[in-house]
Design a protein around this motif. Structure first.
Motif, mmCIF file in Angstrom:
data_model
loop_
_atom_site.group_PDB
_atom_site.id
_atom_site.type_symbol
_atom_site.label_atom_id
_atom_site.label_comp_id
_atom_site.label_asym_id
_atom_site.label_seq_id
_atom_site.Cartn_x
_atom_site.Cartn_y
_atom_site.Cartn_z
ATOM 1 N N THR A 243 0.828 -1.202 0.000
ATOM 2 C CA THR A 243 0.000 0.000 0.000
ATOM 3 C C THR A 243 0.855 1.242 0.000
ATOM 4 O O THR A 243 1.945 1.271 0.548
ATOM 5 C CB THR A 243 -0.904 0.075 1.245
ATOM 6 N N LEU A 244 0.304 2.309 -0.620
ATOM 7 C CA LEU A 244 0.977 3.593 -0.661
ATOM 8 C C LEU A 244 0.094 4.571 0.096
ATOM 9 O O LEU A 244 -1.101 4.660 -0.162
ATOM 10 C CB LEU A 244 1.133 4.035 -2.124
ATOM 11 N N TYR A 245 0.684 5.294 1.037
ATOM 12 C CA TYR A 245 -0.091 6.218 1.849
ATOM 13 C C TYR A 245 0.183 7.652 1.427
ATOM 14 O O TYR A 245 1.324 8.050 1.244
ATOM 15 C CB TYR A 245 0.281 6.064 3.327
ATOM 16 N N GLN A 246 -0.864 8.436 1.336
ATOM 17 C CA GLN A 246 -0.722 9.863 1.082
ATOM 18 C C GLN A 246 -1.838 10.570 1.837
ATOM 19 O O GLN A 246 -2.671 9.927 2.460
ATOM 20 C CB GLN A 246 -0.823 10.171 -0.403
ATOM 21 N N SER B 12 10.093 9.392 7.514
ATOM 22 C CA SER B 12 10.944 10.568 7.345
ATOM 23 C C SER B 12 10.146 11.860 7.395
ATOM 24 O O SER B 12 10.668 12.929 7.152
ATOM 25 C CB SER B 12 11.667 10.485 6.000
ATOM 26 N N GLY B 13 8.845 11.753 7.650
ATOM 27 C CA GLY B 13 8.039 12.966 7.697
ATOM 28 C C GLY B 13 7.584 13.444 6.338
ATOM 29 O O GLY B 13 6.956 14.484 6.211
ATOM 30 N N LYS B 14 7.921 12.682 5.286
ATOM 31 C CA LYS B 14 7.506 13.131 3.956
ATOM 32 C C LYS B 14 6.583 12.094 3.350
ATOM 33 O O LYS B 14 6.771 10.896 3.548
ATOM 34 C CB LYS B 14 8.741 13.232 3.054
ATOM 35 N N VAL B 15 5.646 12.578 2.555
ATOM 36 C CA VAL B 15 4.816 11.634 1.831
ATOM 37 C C VAL B 15 5.311 11.553 0.401
ATOM 38 O O VAL B 15 5.925 12.502 -0.081
ATOM 39 C CB VAL B 15 3.335 12.062 1.850
ATOM 40 N N PRO B 16 5.055 10.497 -0.362
ATOM 41 C CA PRO B 16 4.315 9.339 0.092
ATOM 42 C C PRO B 16 5.239 8.294 0.704
ATOM 43 O O PRO B 16 6.452 8.378 0.554
ATOM 44 C CB PRO B 16 3.754 8.797 -1.223
ATOM 45 N N PHE B 17 4.655 7.331 1.373
ATOM 46 C CA PHE B 17 5.477 6.219 1.801
ATOM 47 C C PHE B 17 4.736 4.931 1.463
ATOM 48 O O PHE B 17 3.520 4.910 1.352
ATOM 49 C CB PHE B 17 5.835 6.314 3.282
ATOM 50 N N ILE B 18 5.497 3.860 1.282
ATOM 51 C CA ILE B 18 4.862 2.581 0.945
ATOM 52 C C ILE B 18 5.064 1.595 2.080
ATOM 53 O O ILE B 18 6.072 1.622 2.770
ATOM 54 C CB ILE B 18 5.421 1.994 -0.369
ATOM 55 N N HIS B 19 4.052 0.767 2.243
ATOM 56 C CA HIS B 19 4.102 -0.260 3.274
ATOM 57 C C HIS B 19 4.122 -1.590 2.550
ATOM 58 O O HIS B 19 3.121 -1.989 1.941
ATOM 59 C CB HIS B 19 2.855 -0.116 4.160
ATOM 60 N N VAL B 20 5.264 -2.249 2.575
ATOM 61 C CA VAL B 20 5.437 -3.485 1.825
ATOM 62 C C VAL B 20 5.889 -4.570 2.781
ATOM 63 O O VAL B 20 6.936 -4.441 3.406
ATOM 64 C CB VAL B 20 6.521 -3.300 0.736
ATOM 65 N N GLY B 21 5.099 -5.624 2.910
ATOM 66 C CA GLY B 21 5.459 -6.686 3.856
ATOM 67 C C GLY B 21 5.459 -6.087 5.247
ATOM 68 O O GLY B 21 4.459 -5.533 5.709
ATOM 69 N N GLU C 38 9.576 8.325 0.319
ATOM 70 C CA GLU C 38 10.241 9.158 -0.696
ATOM 71 C C GLU C 38 10.805 8.364 -1.873
ATOM 72 O O GLU C 38 11.302 7.246 -1.714
ATOM 73 C CB GLU C 38 11.367 9.977 -0.076
ATOM 74 N N LEU C 39 10.812 8.995 -3.028
ATOM 75 C CA LEU C 39 11.131 8.299 -4.267
ATOM 76 C C LEU C 39 12.512 7.662 -4.248
ATOM 77 O O LEU C 39 12.668 6.511 -4.630
ATOM 78 C CB LEU C 39 11.022 9.275 -5.444
ATOM 79 N N GLY C 40 13.525 8.406 -3.767
ATOM 80 C CA GLY C 40 14.900 7.894 -3.780
ATOM 81 C C GLY C 40 15.028 6.558 -3.060
ATOM 82 O O GLY C 40 15.431 5.543 -3.657
ATOM 83 N N PRO C 41 14.695 6.529 -1.746
ATOM 84 C CA PRO C 41 14.769 5.254 -1.029
ATOM 85 C C PRO C 41 13.856 4.174 -1.614
ATOM 86 O O PRO C 41 14.215 2.991 -1.610
ATOM 87 C CB PRO C 41 14.335 5.623 0.389
ATOM 88 N N ILE C 42 12.688 4.561 -2.134
ATOM 89 C CA ILE C 42 11.785 3.554 -2.707
ATOM 90 C C ILE C 42 12.431 2.920 -3.932
ATOM 91 O O ILE C 42 12.366 1.698 -4.124
ATOM 92 C CB ILE C 42 10.413 4.178 -3.059
ATOM 93 N N VAL C 43 13.097 3.735 -4.765
ATOM 94 C CA VAL C 43 13.767 3.179 -5.945
ATOM 95 C C VAL C 43 14.822 2.165 -5.515
ATOM 96 O O VAL C 43 14.943 1.079 -6.091
ATOM 97 C CB VAL C 43 14.424 4.298 -6.777
ATOM 98 N N GLN C 44 15.576 2.512 -4.455
ATOM 99 C CA GLN C 44 16.625 1.576 -3.998
ATOM 100 C C GLN C 44 16.018 0.320 -3.413
ATOM 101 O O GLN C 44 16.531 -0.782 -3.607
ATOM 102 C CB GLN C 44 17.468 2.253 -2.927
ATOM 103 N N PHE C 45 14.903 0.479 -2.682
ATOM 104 C CA PHE C 45 14.235 -0.665 -2.067
ATOM 105 C C PHE C 45 13.737 -1.621 -3.149
ATOM 106 O O PHE C 45 13.912 -2.831 -3.076
ATOM 107 C CB PHE C 45 13.074 -0.124 -1.229
ATOM 108 N N VAL C 46 13.118 -1.040 -4.172
ATOM 109 C CA VAL C 46 12.591 -1.848 -5.271
ATOM 110 C C VAL C 46 13.737 -2.534 -6.008
ATOM 111 O O VAL C 46 13.627 -3.685 -6.446
ATOM 112 C CB VAL C 46 11.765 -0.944 -6.215
ATOM 113 N N LYS C 47 14.875 -1.835 -6.100
ATOM 114 C CA LYS C 47 16.031 -2.423 -6.769
ATOM 115 C C LYS C 47 16.525 -3.637 -5.988
ATOM 116 O O LYS C 47 16.923 -4.651 -6.566
ATOM 117 C CB LYS C 47 17.134 -1.375 -6.839
#
Lengths: 248, 263
Positions: B23-26, B69-78, B84-93
């Motif tokens: 899920t993605l929260y905003q 981190s206090g910023k939206v959006p964030f994803i809840h996976v497992g 934030e986009l940067g960490p999400i890209v690395q997580f997905v990688k």
């Protein structure tokens, strides 16, 4: 251009015409584009202002901040980007943004926040060029400004303290240096054989980091391993600044 | 995150495949979310669509406070939360999906540089417009930001956030800029993006990357959000290849997948 263009900026040392990044960017651009700048270094008399340096004064204009100064010079037909294609112009903006976001925090930290560096090198150097009693106040203010900038732009939760932010910003800076090195490759300048705005910005940010002797040098060590960036700085110093170092 | 914690998270991320119930929260779409947050959220949604990873969008009034981190959006996976986009890209990688693997080193450097350009200019301009332009603040931002909360909390939170943003603007040198100068910067940024895109379908020719997702998120939001005046969206509309780019991504990744038009 009939009216003389006078640039007021921080002075040099360690082989550089100026140790202040923004001043160096403007000086390098002026050399590349052939603008006849009369450079006056800030010294510890009360003449001239110290805020918002570098400052360009012409007969009827005062311009501060590197981006605005470069724009002004371009409007006066001193354009170092004449031969760039549209895409290269766009790349220039992007790489400058990269420098400001990823490299600048670490450079600010190395100069102004890291206590060993600040108290042994930066503060004495700046204090000697600022008249008493301002020399007691201004370096401290500049240091606090730098810390503020780092914390406000990078110190978001959960990284609240400087120590935690430090690791992150140095990592980003090293990655940025690697990216620049990859992009430069073996060419002499970033876009072919003639230097442009991007070269001025990269030179301005890298040269102080490369040359100034600090006690705590982790970023400098990393930079020294990227030999093409060091060669880039040395080439520009030799070709464009050698003659004027005598008056520096 | 410290280096050790990051390595640990990467390891954990790598072991599990992408679950169905990510899920993605905003913030609340209709009444609360602001321009810059909407842009960020849309960028992440576009990125996940491009990677073919299903995600459900959930709107919560306190999304900003739930985020690590206090910023939206964030994803809840497992059982992990990444924002934030940067960490999400690395997580997905770390989970084995990446859009930028096919790029060589120079292209990767360019991609990172352009992403910084968007963050440096477009995002900052959006924040400036939302929080430092008195007309927009009075008419739109204050009301929207505090809407889920009762009086006086809504005013207090809005003023606090405005003070924080103004501090940041001052620290990076945008404190003294006028609205016109900010719009000039937006125009310059759009011009650079337009020149880089040229006539290609995506920034790195045939395949979209995280840069395309980020640019789409910001430009689409600017084009479709009602503000006090249209100056910001006019700047973007000057560049027809950017408009075509947004339309292309919207059609390909949102409409065709049956998600319906983005509101």
């Amino acid at each position: 251009m009939a009216a003389p263009l006078e640039l007021s900026c921080w002075g040099g040392g360690w082989g550089l015409p100026s140790i202040h990044s923004e001043s160096l960017v403007v000086m390098a651009y002026a050399k590349f584009s052939g603008a006849p700048l009369k450079v006056s270094f800030i010294d510890n008399t009360w003449r001239g202002s110290r805020g918002d340096v570098p400052i360009l004064t012409t007969e009827d204009n005062t311009v501060s901040q590197p981006a605005k100064i470069l724009n002004f010079l371009r409007k006066q037909k001193y354009n170092a980007d004449y031969e760039l294609s549209a895409k290269q112009g766009a790349d220039t903006l992007a790489y400058i943004a990269l420098l400001e976001e990823k490299l600048l925090p670490a450079v600010l930290h190395t100069f102004w926040v890291e206590s060993d560096n600040y108290f042994t090198v930066t503060k004495p150097w700046f204090a000697s060029r600022i008249p008493f009693p301002l020399s007691l106040i201004l370096p401290g203010r500049m240091s606090r400004g730098a810390l503020n900038r780092i914390l406000l732009t990078r110190g978001e939760p959960p990284l609240y303290r400087v120590q935690e932010v430090e690791a992150q910003i140095y990592r980003d800076a090293k990655e940025c240096l690697n990216l620049l090195s990859n992009r430069l490759g073996t060419s002499q300048f970033f876009f072919g054989d003639t230097p442009s705005t991007l070269d001025a910005y990269v030179f301005g940010f890298l040269a102080p980091l490369y040359k100034v002797r600090f006690p705590k040098v982790q970023l400098q060590e990393h930079l020294k391993q990227l030999s093409n960036l060091c060669r880039f700085c040395d080439d520009i110093l030799d070709s464009y600044f050698r003659l004027s170092l005598g008056d520096g | 995150m410290s280096l050790v914690a990051e390595a640990f998270v990467s390891q954990i991320a790598a072991t599990e495949p992408w679950p169905e119930n990510a899920t993605l929260y905003q913030q609340l779409k209709g009444e609360q979310i602001l321009l810059s947050d909407n842009a960020a959220s849309l960028a992440v949604q576009a990125f996940l669509q491009m990677c073919n990873l299903p995600v459900k969008v959930v709107c919560r009034a306190n999304a900003e406070y739930m985020s690590p981190s206090g910023k939206v959006p964030f994803i809840h996976v497992g059982n992990q939360v990444v924002s934030e986009l940067g960490p999400i890209v690395q997580f997905v990688k770390a989970k084995g999906h990446s859009l930028s693997d096919g790029l060589d080193e120079v292209q990767k450097a360019e991609m990172k540089a352009y992403m910084e350009l968007v963050n440096n200019m477009l995002l900052t301009a959006e924040l400036y417009l939302q929080w430092c332009d008195e007309a927009t603040v009075g008419e739109i931002t204050h009301a929207r930001y505090g809407s889920p909360y009762p009086w006086p909390l809504n005013h207090i939170l809005a003023y606090q956030k405005q003070w924080e943003v103004k501090r940041k603007m001052k620290a990076i040198g945008w404190g003294n800029k006028t609205l016109d100068q900010v719009l000039e910067d937006v125009d310059q940024c759009c011009q650079a993006l337009s020149q880089r895109l040229g006539t290609q379908p995506y920034f790195f020719n045939k395949q979209p990357t995280e840069l395309d997702a980020l640019v789409f998120g910001h430009l689409y939001t600017i084009l479709t959000t009602q503000l006090t005046n249209d100056e910001l969206s006019e700047k973007v509309k000057n560049y027809s290849n950017l408009l075509a780019f947004c339309r292309r991504i919207e059609q390909h990744y949102f409409e065709d997948r049956g998600k319906g038009r983005l509101s």
